[in-house]
Scaffold this active site. Structure first.
Site, mmCIF file in Angstrom:
data_model
loop_
_atom_site.group_PDB
_atom_site.id
_atom_site.type_symbol
_atom_site.label_atom_id
_atom_site.label_comp_id
_atom_site.label_asym_id
_atom_site.label_seq_id
_atom_site.Cartn_x
_atom_site.Cartn_y
_atom_site.Cartn_z
ATOM 1 N N LYS A 106 0.869 -1.182 0.000
ATOM 2 C CA LYS A 106 0.000 0.000 0.000
ATOM 3 C C LYS A 106 0.897 1.220 0.000
ATOM 4 O O LYS A 106 2.058 1.151 0.420
ATOM 5 C CB LYS A 106 -0.872 0.022 1.262
ATOM 6 C CG LYS A 106 -2.126 0.817 1.088
ATOM 7 C CD LYS A 106 -3.207 -0.023 0.425
ATOM 8 C CE LYS A 106 -4.508 0.726 0.261
ATOM 9 N NZ LYS A 106 -5.574 -0.189 -0.153
HETATM 10 P P1 NAD Z 1 -13.114 7.819 -2.217
HETATM 11 O O1 NAD Z 1 -12.034 8.817 -2.039
HETATM 12 O O2 NAD Z 1 -13.691 7.628 -3.562
HETATM 13 O O3 NAD Z 1 -14.323 8.171 -1.204
HETATM 14 C C1 NAD Z 1 -14.105 8.307 0.169
HETATM 15 C C2 NAD Z 1 -15.402 8.715 0.836
HETATM 16 O O4 NAD Z 1 -15.190 8.766 2.250
HETATM 17 C C3 NAD Z 1 -15.891 10.102 0.429
HETATM 18 O O5 NAD Z 1 -17.294 10.087 0.293
HETATM 19 C C4 NAD Z 1 -15.472 10.976 1.620
HETATM 20 O O6 NAD Z 1 -16.271 12.143 1.753
HETATM 21 C C5 NAD Z 1 -15.686 9.993 2.747
HETATM 22 N N1 NAD Z 1 -14.997 10.384 3.974
HETATM 23 C C6 NAD Z 1 -13.705 10.811 4.104
HETATM 24 N N2 NAD Z 1 -13.457 11.144 5.385
HETATM 25 C C7 NAD Z 1 -14.602 10.930 6.077
HETATM 26 C C8 NAD Z 1 -14.982 11.088 7.423
HETATM 27 N N3 NAD Z 1 -14.116 11.569 8.331
HETATM 28 N N4 NAD Z 1 -16.247 10.750 7.796
HETATM 29 C C9 NAD Z 1 -17.136 10.288 6.886
HETATM 30 N N5 NAD Z 1 -16.826 10.114 5.579
HETATM 31 C C10 NAD Z 1 -15.583 10.433 5.183
HETATM 32 O O7 NAD Z 1 -12.539 6.459 -1.629
HETATM 33 P P2 NAD Z 1 -12.939 4.965 -1.996
HETATM 34 O O8 NAD Z 1 -12.054 4.498 -3.080
HETATM 35 O O9 NAD Z 1 -14.409 4.861 -2.136
HETATM 36 O O10 NAD Z 1 -12.454 4.207 -0.675
HETATM 37 C C11 NAD Z 1 -13.274 4.126 0.483
HETATM 38 C C12 NAD Z 1 -12.786 2.996 1.376
HETATM 39 O O11 NAD Z 1 -12.832 1.776 0.630
HETATM 40 C C13 NAD Z 1 -11.360 3.117 1.875
HETATM 41 O O12 NAD Z 1 -11.267 2.507 3.149
HETATM 42 C C14 NAD Z 1 -10.578 2.275 0.885
HETATM 43 O O13 NAD Z 1 -9.357 1.805 1.412
HETATM 44 C C15 NAD Z 1 -11.556 1.151 0.653
HETATM 45 N N6 NAD Z 1 -11.352 0.396 -0.598
HETATM 46 C C16 NAD Z 1 -11.353 1.035 -1.803
HETATM 47 C C17 NAD Z 1 -11.171 0.282 -2.951
HETATM 48 C C18 NAD Z 1 -11.242 0.895 -4.332
HETATM 49 O O14 NAD Z 1 -11.210 0.146 -5.311
HETATM 50 N N7 NAD Z 1 -11.354 2.213 -4.474
HETATM 51 C C19 NAD Z 1 -10.953 -1.099 -2.864
HETATM 52 C C20 NAD Z 1 -10.983 -1.718 -1.613
HETATM 53 C C21 NAD Z 1 -11.184 -0.944 -0.482
#
Ligand code: NAD
Length: 420
Positions: A106
Site C-alpha cells: 500500500k
Molecule cells: P473515495 O475517495 O472515492 O471516497 C471516500 C469517501 O469517504 C468520500 O465520500 C469521503 O467524503 C468519505 N470520507 C472521508 N473522510 C470521512 C470522514 N471523516 N467521515 C465520513 N466520511 C468520510 O474512496 P474509496 O475508493 O471509495 O475508498 C473508500 C474505502 O474503501 C477506503 O477505506 C478504501 O481503502 C476502501 N477500498 C477502496 C477500494 C477501491 O477500489 N477504491 C478497494 C478496496 C477498499
C-alpha cells in the site's frame, strides 16, 4: 486530546486471534507480523502560484510470498507510516483469501487532494511516481486507486513510470498499475468493482440467512467510489437507502434516497452536504439510524467503543478497509450484529485489478459480462470458504477469513522454506 490507537497494532491483534485458533506456526506468524520493505519519500512540488510545497509519500511492501506486491495508493491527510503498514498487511490477507497470485502493499501521500488544482495534483502524482519508480514494476509491485485517487491519477502514474525507465525496458508495461481509464489499458467493470463485490457479498449473506433484500433498509458512510457504487448497484435489488454520511456531513430521508440522483449531486458539489431531497442530521443520529444493513465505505476505525453501541442494524458490510476497530468488533459480536469482513467484502476491487493486469499481459480486452461473471465466481467462492471455515472453527467471519488467508501463506512458506 484522544490518543490515536495504532492501526497496525489492530491488524496484529486480528492476526494473533486467528493464529491462536488455527494453530499457526509461530515462526510464520513472526514473519507475517512485519512488513518486508518500507519506503518514505519527502519531495518538493511547484504549486500554481510558484511556491514550493513539501510532501511526504510512502510505499510499504508487506509480503510477496504468493506473488508480486499489490495495493492501492491513498491521497489523504490521515496517511502515515502506521496507516500504510496496516493497509499493506490487509492487502496480503485479502489477496491470499481470494486466491489471487499477489502479495500485499500500500502507499500514499499525506495530503488533502481537494486542496489542489488538477495541474498541481498531476505534478504531485508524477513527482511521487518518479521517486518510487525503482520500487514498483509490472511484475514486482503494482499500485491501484484507493481513497482520494482515481483512474486519471493511475494514467499519470503509468505515463510517468514509462518515462522513467530505459526505452528498451518499456516493452509491455501497461500492467504496472491497475484501475486505469479504458483508453490507457483499463478494464471495463473496474471502477464499480469494489462496490459490485460488496453487493455480491450482501446478496450471498441474504441467501444464507434467508433475508429479503427487497425493501430492506440500509445506511452508508462514504459516498465516493465504493459507497456510491454499492448504493447504485443495490437499487435494482429494491433496497432502500435511509442515510448517508461523508466528509462534508450526514443526510437522511425516511422514504429513501435515490443513489443515482445523489451520485450526480455529489459529483457536482464534492459531498452530500446540502442535498435538497434529504434533511441534514448529525453524526450520532446517523449512527443511530435503524436499518437492516450498514455499509461503512470511508475511513478506518469508524466503528469503535463509542459508535458500536449506537448501531441498530443486522449486518455491517465492510466496504472500507479496517472500519471496525477491535473494541468495536467485540461490541458488535456481543450485540449479535454480524460483520462481512473487509478482506472479503471489499475484495472486488483487487480481483478486477487482477483481471485488468491479466488482460494487459495477454493483450486482451474482456467484455463486462466476462469481468462481472468472473468476479461473481471468485468472490462468492471466497464467501463460501469463509463461512464454512467459520463453522468449522466455531468462530466469527473475520477470524475465519484470516484463517483461510493465513493457511495459504503458511503452506507457501512451508513448501518453499526460508533462504538460505
Ligand atoms: P473515495 O475517495 O472515492 O471516497 C471516500 C469517501 O469517504 C468520500 O465520500 C469521503 O467524503 C468519505 N470520507 C472521508 N473522510 C470521512 C470522514 N471523516 N467521515 C465520513 N466520511 C468520510 O474512496 P474509496 O475508493 O471509495 O475508498 C473508500 C474505502 O474503501 C477506503 O477505506 C478504501 O481503502 C476502501 N477500498 C477502496 C477500494 C477501491 O477500489 N477504491 C478497494 C478496496 C477498499
Amino acid at each position: 486530546m484522544e490518543k490515536k490507537i495504532s492501526l497496525y497494532a489492530s491488524v496484529n491483534k486480528q492476526l494473533e486471534k486467528a493464529a491462536g485458533i488455527m494453530g499457526l506456526d509461530p515462526d510464520i506468524q513472526a514473519i507475517l507480523s512485519k512488513s518486508t520493505n518500507e519506503v518514505r519519500i519527502n519531495f518538493p512540488v511547484k504549486m500554481d502560484d510558484g511556491r514550493i510545497e513539501m510532501f511526504s509519500g510512502y510505499r510499504v511492501q508487506h509480503n510477496d510470498i504468493l506473488g508480486p506486491y499489490k495495493g492501492g495508493l491513498r491521497f489523504n491527510p490521515s496517511v502515515d507510516i502506521d496507516e500504510v503498514r496496516a493497509l499493506a498487511a490487509w492487502m496480503t490477507w485479502k489477496c491470499a483469501l481470494s486466491h489471487i497470485p499477489y502479495g500485499g502493499a500500500k502507499g500514499g501521500i499525506q495530503m488533502d487532494p481537494g486542496h489542489y488544482s488538477i495541474k498541481e495534483l498531476e505534478h504531485i502524482t508524477r513527482r511521487f511516481t518518479y521517486a518510487i519508480a525503482n520500487n514498483i514494476g509490472p511484475e514486482y509491485d503494482i499500485p491501484a486507486p484507493d481513497m482520494g485517487t482515481n483512474a486519471q491519477i493511475m494514467a499519470w502514474i503509468l505515463d510517468t513510470y514509462l518515462s522513467s525507465i530505459p526505452p528498451h525496458e518499456r516493452k509491455n508495461c501497461l500492467h504496472v498499475v491497475t484501475g486505469k481509464p479504458l483508453a490507457s489499458g483499463g478494464s471495463v467493470g473496474r471502477t464499480k468493482a469494489t462496490g459490485q463485490g460488496v453487493v455480491y457479498c450482501i446478496q450471498e449473506w441474504a441467501k444464507m440467512r434467508k433475508f429479503r433484500l427487497n425493501k430492506a433498509t440500509y445506511t452508508i458512510q462514504g459516498f465516493g467510489n465504493v459507497g456510491s457504487w454499492a448504493a447504485r448497484l443495490l437499487k435494482p435489488q429494491k433496497a432502500v437507502l435511509l442515510a448517508v454520511e461523508d466528509a462534508t456531513g450526514a443526510i437522511a430521508c425516511a422514504s429513501g434516497i435515490d443513489p443515482d440522483q445523489l451520485a450526480v449531486y455529489v459529483e457536482k458539489n464534492n459531498g452530500v452536504k446540502g442535498y435538497p431531497r434529504a434533511k441534514a442530521i448529525d453524526r450520532e443520529t446517523f449512527f443511530r439510524t435503524k436499518a437492516d444493513i450498514f455499509i461503512p465505505a470511508a475511513l478506518e476505525s469508524q466503528i469503535t467503543e463509542h459508535t458500536a453501541p449506537l448501531l441498530n442494524v443486522k449486518i455491517v458490510a465492510e466496504g472500507a478497509n479496517g472500519p471496525t476497530d477491535p473494541v468495536g468488533d467485540s461490541i458488535l459480536q456481543k450485540r449479535k450484529i454480524e460483520i462481512i469482513p473487509d478482506i472479503l467484502c471489499n475484495s472486488g476491487g483487487v480481483i478486477v485489478s487482477y483481471f485488468e493486469w491479466l488482460q494487459n499481459k495477454r493483450s486482451e480486452s474482456w467484455d463486462l459480462e466476462e469481468v462481472d461473471g468472473k468476479l461473481y465466481k471468485r468472490i462468492t467462492a471466497s464467501f463460501k470458504e469463509t463461512y464454512e471455515t467459520a463453522q468449522k472453527y466455531k468462530t466469527d467471519a473475520r477470524t475465519a477469513a484470516y484463517i483461510v488467508a493465513l493457511s495459504s501463506l503458511e503452506k507457501a512458506y512451508k513448501e518453499r522454506g526460508i533462504f538460505p
